[in-house]
Every structure is written in structure tokens, then in C-alpha cells.
Scaffold this active site. Structure first.
Site, short mmCIF file in Angstrom:
data_model
loop_
_atom_site.label_atom_id
_atom_site.label_comp_id
_atom_site.label_asym_id
_atom_site.label_seq_id
_atom_site.Cartn_x
_atom_site.Cartn_y
_atom_site.Cartn_z
N LYS A 42 -11.24 14.56 -8.87
CA LYS A 42 -10.51 14.60 -7.60
C LYS A 42 -11.49 14.89 -6.47
O LYS A 42 -12.09 15.96 -6.40
CB LYS A 42 -9.41 15.66 -7.60
N ASP A 69 -8.20 12.28 -2.77
CA ASP A 69 -7.11 13.14 -2.31
C ASP A 69 -7.32 13.47 -0.83
O ASP A 69 -7.61 14.61 -0.47
CB ASP A 69 -7.10 14.41 -3.17
N LEU A 70 -7.16 12.46 0.02
CA LEU A 70 -7.34 12.67 1.46
C LEU A 70 -6.02 12.79 2.21
O LEU A 70 -6.00 13.09 3.40
CB LEU A 70 -8.18 11.53 2.05
N LYS A 71 -4.92 12.53 1.53
CA LYS A 71 -3.59 12.69 2.12
C LYS A 71 -3.52 12.02 3.50
O LYS A 71 -3.19 12.66 4.50
CB LYS A 71 -3.21 14.17 2.22
N ASP A 74 -1.32 8.98 9.51
CA ASP A 74 -1.65 8.55 10.87
C ASP A 74 -0.75 7.36 11.19
O ASP A 74 0.18 7.06 10.43
CB ASP A 74 -3.14 8.19 10.95
N THR A 78 -4.02 2.54 11.42
CA THR A 78 -5.17 3.38 11.05
C THR A 78 -5.17 3.68 9.56
O THR A 78 -6.21 3.59 8.90
CB THR A 78 -5.15 4.69 11.85
N THR A 133 2.37 21.66 -3.26
CA THR A 133 2.73 22.68 -4.23
C THR A 133 2.52 24.09 -3.69
O THR A 133 2.93 25.07 -4.32
CB THR A 133 1.96 22.50 -5.54
N ARG A 211 -9.49 25.69 -9.63
CA ARG A 211 -10.11 27.00 -9.78
C ARG A 211 -9.97 27.60 -11.17
O ARG A 211 -10.83 28.39 -11.59
CB ARG A 211 -9.55 27.96 -8.72
#
Length: 239
Positions: A42, A69-71, A74, A78, A133, A211
Site C-alpha cells: 500500500k 491509496d491516495l483517496k 476533486d 482532475t 475506519t 503498524r
């Protein structure tokens, strides 16, 4: 390995390591350490901000599938243009905020697929982010899932709590699930969480783990333990 060879391949394909690192070299070290057990990398906002497209290229060179995972969120033009660029880099998954609406999502879907096609890359899966989440309030989930389906996305990011609702609406939808924590682990900033075994047996297609592995004393050993526990659980559920 305690699981079968077949389960090993299936489990590895479902495990994504969250490379939330400010330096590419550090991310690469972690990716190499867990690569025998985690098949997806990721690349999120932190690493992409530090290294840009090179982060995707380097993970691809390691033989890992990339979840970008840049979400993206816009105006449709774009998002579509950015998605085209990212599709050309060979990402396996690219996500967009479903809150952006159907038109924006559709532009992203078309852009990422066109970029991959033009670069002669495998077709990526466009993913809609439903509700983060970290947010305990998932009341917007059903409306955002509907937007994802209408726009032509191939799956969603959701918590373990919503997997069944996704599969009921679209059995073929890819579910990417963050908020995966070990039994005795800290939840950090996550609100809707599950253990690796809980999330895998609930039907998640991709489990994003950060993590719990990256902050472990021995990330490689922890990655293997997670991999094997899921493999054993899935094998038992098929008996």
C-alpha cells in the site's frame, strides 16, 4: 508454513503492508522483509508525498501488487487525469473518495483503466472509499456503496463491519479492509477494527495491515505469524 501451499498463495495475495513511511529506502526495507508473506504494497499519501511515482515503480519491481491509496477527491476532470497517470504506472488498485459522487468516481474509473490500457498494463481495480475506519459513524455507508456501484467501481474500502453488506449488494466486489489490529494491539486512531483472522474469515479480499507489523520488534516474524494464522483459519473453515 503451517498452512498448505495453496493456502499460502491465497493468503499472501490478500495481505497488504501499509508502507506509511517518509522515506522510500525505509519503505523498501520493510516491503522486502514482509514480501514472502504479504503480496500487496500500500503506497499511501505519506510515501507518495515523499517519493512520488518512484514509490510505485519500486514496489512493482519487487513483484508486489500496488494499492495506490491516495483517496482522490476533486472535480471529475482532475480526478480522471490523475487516475490516467496512475493507471499507466501499473497500480493494481487505486481509490477515490465516494463522497465525491458518481460523476467523479466514473471519471476516475475511466481514467485509471485508460491509463493502464495505453501503457499495456493489467487492468487495475478502481476502488471507492466509503467511510474511513477511523470514523465511528458509518451512517453514510449504504449511500456511498450505491455510488460506487453506479459509477462502475470494482470494489470499496470498508471496515470489517460492512463486508457482508458489500457482498450482499455485489458478490463480485473487492473489499479492501484497513483497521486490522492484533488481539492485544493498540487501536491507534482506528474506530471500526477487527483482528486479522476476524477480517479474513468475514470475507475481506485485501487486508491492509500497517503498524501491527511495521512497529513490531520483528516485522518479518509478525508478518509470517499473521499469514499463517489466517491460512490455518481459512483452511479450518473449509473443512
Amino acid at each position: 508454513m503451517t498452512a498448505s501451499t495453496e493456502a499460502n498463495s491465497q493468503v499472501r495475495d490478500r495481505l497488504a503492508i501499509a508502507l506509511d513511511r517518509p522515506e522510500l529506502d525505509d519503505a523498501l526495507r520493510l516491503a522486502r522483509e514482509v514480501a514472502p508473506w504479504f503480496g500487496v504494497a500500500k503506497v499511501g499519501l505519506e510515501l507518495y508525498s515523499a517519493a512520488g511515482p518512484e514509490a510505485i515503480r519500486q514496489m512493482d519491481a519487487l513483484g508486489l501488487r500496488v494499492f495506490c491509496d491516495l483517496k482522490l477527491h476533486d472535480i471529475p476532470t482532475t480526478v480522471g487525469r490523475a487516475a490516467r497517470v496512475l493507471g499507466g504506472l501499473g497500480v493494481a488498485y487505486l481509490n477515490f473518495h465516494a463522497a465525491g459522487g458518481v460523476e467523479m468516481l466514473r471519471a476516475g474509473v475511466e481514467g485509471v483503466r485508460e491509463g493502464a490500457r495505453d501503457a499495456q498494463r493489467a487492468a487495475p481495480v478502481p476502488i471507492a472509499v466509503t467511510v474511513l475506519t477511523s470514523d465511528p459513524d458509518a451512517s453514510a455507508f449504504d449511500a456511498r456503496l450505491a455510488c460506487a456501484i453506479e459509477s462502475g467501481c470494482g470494489g470499496v474500502v470498508c471496515s470489517v463491519q460492512e463486508i457482508a453488506r458489500v457482498k450482499a449488494a455485489r458478490q463480485d466486489y473487492v473489499t479492501i479492509v484497513p483497521g486490522v489490529r492484533l488481539d492485544d494491539g493498540d487501536k491507534h486512531d482506528q474506530a471500526r477494527v477487527g483482528t486479522p483472522v476476524q477480517v479474513a474469515t468475514a470475507g475481506a479480499d485485501v487486508l491492509v495491515i500497517g503498524r501491527s507489523v511495521s512497529a513490531a520488534q520483528d516485522p518479518g516474524a509478525t508478518a509470517r505469524q499473521i499469514h499463517d494464522s489466517i491460512g490455518d483459519a481459512l483452511a479450518s473453515s473449509r473443512v
